[in-house]
Design an enzyme around this catalytic site. Structure first.
Site, short mmCIF file in Angstrom:
data_model
loop_
_atom_site.label_atom_id
_atom_site.label_comp_id
_atom_site.label_asym_id
_atom_site.label_seq_id
_atom_site.Cartn_x
_atom_site.Cartn_y
_atom_site.Cartn_z
N CYS A 112 -15.78 43.75 14.30
CA CYS A 112 -15.75 42.29 14.45
C CYS A 112 -14.35 41.72 14.23
O CYS A 112 -14.07 40.59 14.61
CB CYS A 112 -16.72 41.64 13.46
SG CYS A 112 -18.39 42.21 13.72
N HIS A 261 -15.61 34.22 13.05
CA HIS A 261 -16.48 35.23 13.66
C HIS A 261 -17.92 34.73 13.60
O HIS A 261 -18.31 34.02 12.66
CB HIS A 261 -16.34 36.56 12.92
CG HIS A 261 -17.25 37.59 13.49
ND1 HIS A 261 -17.21 37.92 14.83
CD2 HIS A 261 -18.24 38.32 12.94
CE1 HIS A 261 -18.13 38.82 15.06
NE2 HIS A 261 -18.79 39.08 13.93
N ASN A 291 -23.92 37.59 18.19
CA ASN A 291 -22.71 38.22 17.67
C ASN A 291 -22.18 39.19 18.74
O ASN A 291 -22.81 40.19 19.04
CB ASN A 291 -23.07 38.97 16.38
CG ASN A 291 -21.87 39.68 15.75
OD1 ASN A 291 -20.80 39.74 16.33
ND2 ASN A 291 -22.10 40.23 14.57
O1 UT7 Z 1 -20.84 41.22 12.59
C1 UT7 Z 1 -20.54 42.04 11.54
C2 UT7 Z 1 -20.93 41.47 10.28
N1 UT7 Z 1 -22.35 41.28 10.21
C3 UT7 Z 1 -22.83 40.37 9.45
O2 UT7 Z 1 -22.06 39.64 8.87
C4 UT7 Z 1 -24.32 40.25 9.29
C5 UT7 Z 1 -24.62 39.90 7.87
N2 UT7 Z 1 -26.01 39.86 7.52
C6 UT7 Z 1 -26.93 39.01 8.08
O3 UT7 Z 1 -26.66 38.30 9.02
C7 UT7 Z 1 -28.28 38.93 7.44
O4 UT7 Z 1 -28.24 39.70 6.26
C8 UT7 Z 1 -29.48 39.37 8.32
C9 UT7 Z 1 -29.72 38.38 9.44
C10 UT7 Z 1 -29.21 40.76 8.88
C11 UT7 Z 1 -30.73 39.43 7.47
O5 UT7 Z 1 -30.98 38.14 6.91
P1 UT7 Z 1 -31.22 37.96 5.33
O6 UT7 Z 1 -31.64 36.58 5.16
O7 UT7 Z 1 -29.96 38.41 4.63
O8 UT7 Z 1 -32.40 38.91 5.05
P2 UT7 Z 1 -32.41 40.16 4.04
O9 UT7 Z 1 -31.59 41.29 4.56
O10 UT7 Z 1 -32.14 39.66 2.66
O11 UT7 Z 1 -33.92 40.58 4.14
C12 UT7 Z 1 -34.98 39.68 3.73
C13 UT7 Z 1 -36.28 40.26 4.21
C14 UT7 Z 1 -36.40 41.76 3.97
O12 UT7 Z 1 -37.74 42.04 3.62
P3 UT7 Z 1 -38.14 42.25 2.08
O13 UT7 Z 1 -37.32 43.40 1.58
O14 UT7 Z 1 -37.82 40.95 1.38
O15 UT7 Z 1 -39.61 42.53 2.16
C15 UT7 Z 1 -36.11 42.36 5.32
O16 UT7 Z 1 -36.72 43.60 5.52
O17 UT7 Z 1 -36.38 40.07 5.63
C16 UT7 Z 1 -36.71 41.32 6.24
N3 UT7 Z 1 -36.14 41.33 7.59
C17 UT7 Z 1 -36.81 40.79 8.63
N4 UT7 Z 1 -38.02 40.20 8.72
C18 UT7 Z 1 -38.40 39.74 9.92
C19 UT7 Z 1 -34.96 41.78 8.01
N5 UT7 Z 1 -34.83 41.55 9.33
C20 UT7 Z 1 -35.97 40.95 9.73
C21 UT7 Z 1 -36.43 40.46 10.98
N6 UT7 Z 1 -37.64 39.88 11.02
N7 UT7 Z 1 -35.68 40.54 12.11
#
Ligand code: UT7
Length: 334
Positions: A112, A261, A291
């Site tokens: 990125c 970004h 992204n």
């Molecule tokens: O481009 C390079 C850099 N990349 C980034 O900067 C991306 C950074 N991260 C993110 O954008 C976010 O962390 C995500 C969009 C990937 C995830 O969002 P979040 O609000 O941080 O969710 P989380 O990882 O804290 O997960 C919360 C819950 C988890 O379930 P449990 O463990 O609480 O039961 C995940 O398994 O949401 C679950 N989860 C989903 N649920 C439904 C993760 N992805 C999904 C999904 N649909 N697509």
């Protein structure tokens, strides 16, 4: 000697993929995707379209805007993590498509942050008097490399295909208010290398670069510790903006546009909050393109130019954070 942006261009495939189209296959919902990332849709290529095809379209537009042709170029820098082939570099395929002369064609693989790394190197080549006209491109096709199943839902909601390009040209002894790149700063921290990565194919694998077993286990798909990457992005991006401002004795209120970004709208809202700036000064494209990794910043800048939001003479700050970890910033007058 300094460099300035002489022209910008971008290109995205016609095929729009909405959250609704992805939700079932990923075992999620359109609302979850939009609420957690700000993404409404992204573009995905069809058929045999290559990353260098997207780069070519963006480059032609940037060269037209700059009033140059391929014979005027002294160097091509192409940032991508989705190369046409493992080797040679995609910049060579782009060079061939552009019918550019025998100039250096360099791939930059900083995820990125790839575009800001490429911009930094192009700027420094120009400052050193080694090049006068440099094509700097970010291009990605992610759609062919995502795990479109519930296993990959956290990563696969985020990524789109696209390309953005700029022609940088040398400008001799500009006055402080002239169009120019004032500074670039780039960083990395390899302790985060496995927070967002694709393990295979690679020479670190045992025996072969990739096996059927690796593919069955999904080791060729990107995986991410999303929360950790998120937290680091929110720390490093404001830091990098202050580094750019401090290096130039500039104040944050003087900056008219911030191009960050586009990984997650919530990251950019948190960064704006830490910088104590109004979110309306951040030009976000994530809702429509997702992204696009190295393409994100030049695609955003060209979109702002095309839509009349960004004008000549405005002070602009760029900041990025991505896999590696890598991050960086630039301060420029458009
Ligand atoms: O481009 C390079 C850099 N990349 C980034 O900067 C991306 C950074 N991260 C993110 O954008 C976010 O962390 C995500 C969009 C990937 C995830 O969002 P979040 O609000 O941080 O969710 P989380 O990882 O804290 O997960 C919360 C819950 C988890 O379930 P449990 O463990 O609480 O039961 C995940 O398994 O949401 C679950 N989860 C989903 N649920 C439904 C993760 N992805 C999904 C999904 N649909 N697509």
């Amino acid at each position: 000697m300094r460099s300035r942006i002489a022209g910008t261009g971008s290109f995205t495939p016609d095929r729009v993929i909405t959250n609704f189209e992805l939700a079932d296959a990923l075992g999620t919902t359109a609302d979850w995707i939009e609420q957690r990332s700000g993404i409404q849709e992204r573009r995905w290529v069809t058929g045999r379209t290559t990353t260098s095809d997207l780069a070519f379209e963006a480059s032609v537009r940037a060269m037209q805007a700059a009033g140059v042709t391929a014979v005027d170029l002294d160097m091509i820098m192409l940032a991508t993590i989705s190369p046409d082939h493992d080797f040679p570099g995609t910049a060579c395929f782009l060079q061939q498509k552009l019918h550019a002369p025998e100039i250096p064609a360099i791939d930059v693989r900083q995820q990125c942050s790839g575009f800001i790394y490429a911009l930094s190197m192009a700027d420094l080549y120009i400052r050193a008097g080694q090049a006068k006209t440099v094509l700097v491109v970010g291009a990605e096709i992610h759609s062919k490399g995502l795990d479109v199943s519930p296993r990959g839902r956290d990563v696969s909601i985020l990524f789109g295909d696209g390309a953005g390009a700029m022609v940088l040209e040398a400008i001799e002894t500009p006055s402080p208010e002239d169009s120019q790149i004032y500074s670039t700063h780039i960083h990395s921290d390899g302790r985060g290398a496995k927070s967002l990565w694709a393990e295979a194919p690679g020479q670190a694998m045992a025996g072969h670069r990739i096996t059927v077993e690796d593919i069955e286990a999904g080791r060729h798909f990107p995986i991410m510790d999303g929360r950790r990457v998120f937290m680091n992005a929110v720390k490093r991006m404001p830091e990098s903006i202050y580094e750019a401002l401090d290096a130039n004795g500039a104040k944050i209120d003087e900056v008219e546009w911030f191009f960050f970004h586009q990984a997650n709208l919530r990251i950019n809202e948190a960064v704006a909050k830490r910088l104590e700036i109004d979110g309306s000064r951040v030009f976000n494209t994530i809702a429509r393109f997702g992204n696009t990794t190295a393409a994100t910043i030049p695609l955003g800048i060209d979109t702002a130019v095309t839509e009349g939001a960004l004008s000549r003479g405005q002070l602009v700050a760029l900041s990025t954070f991505g896999a590696g970890y890598t991050w960086g910033s630039a301060l420029l007058r458009f």
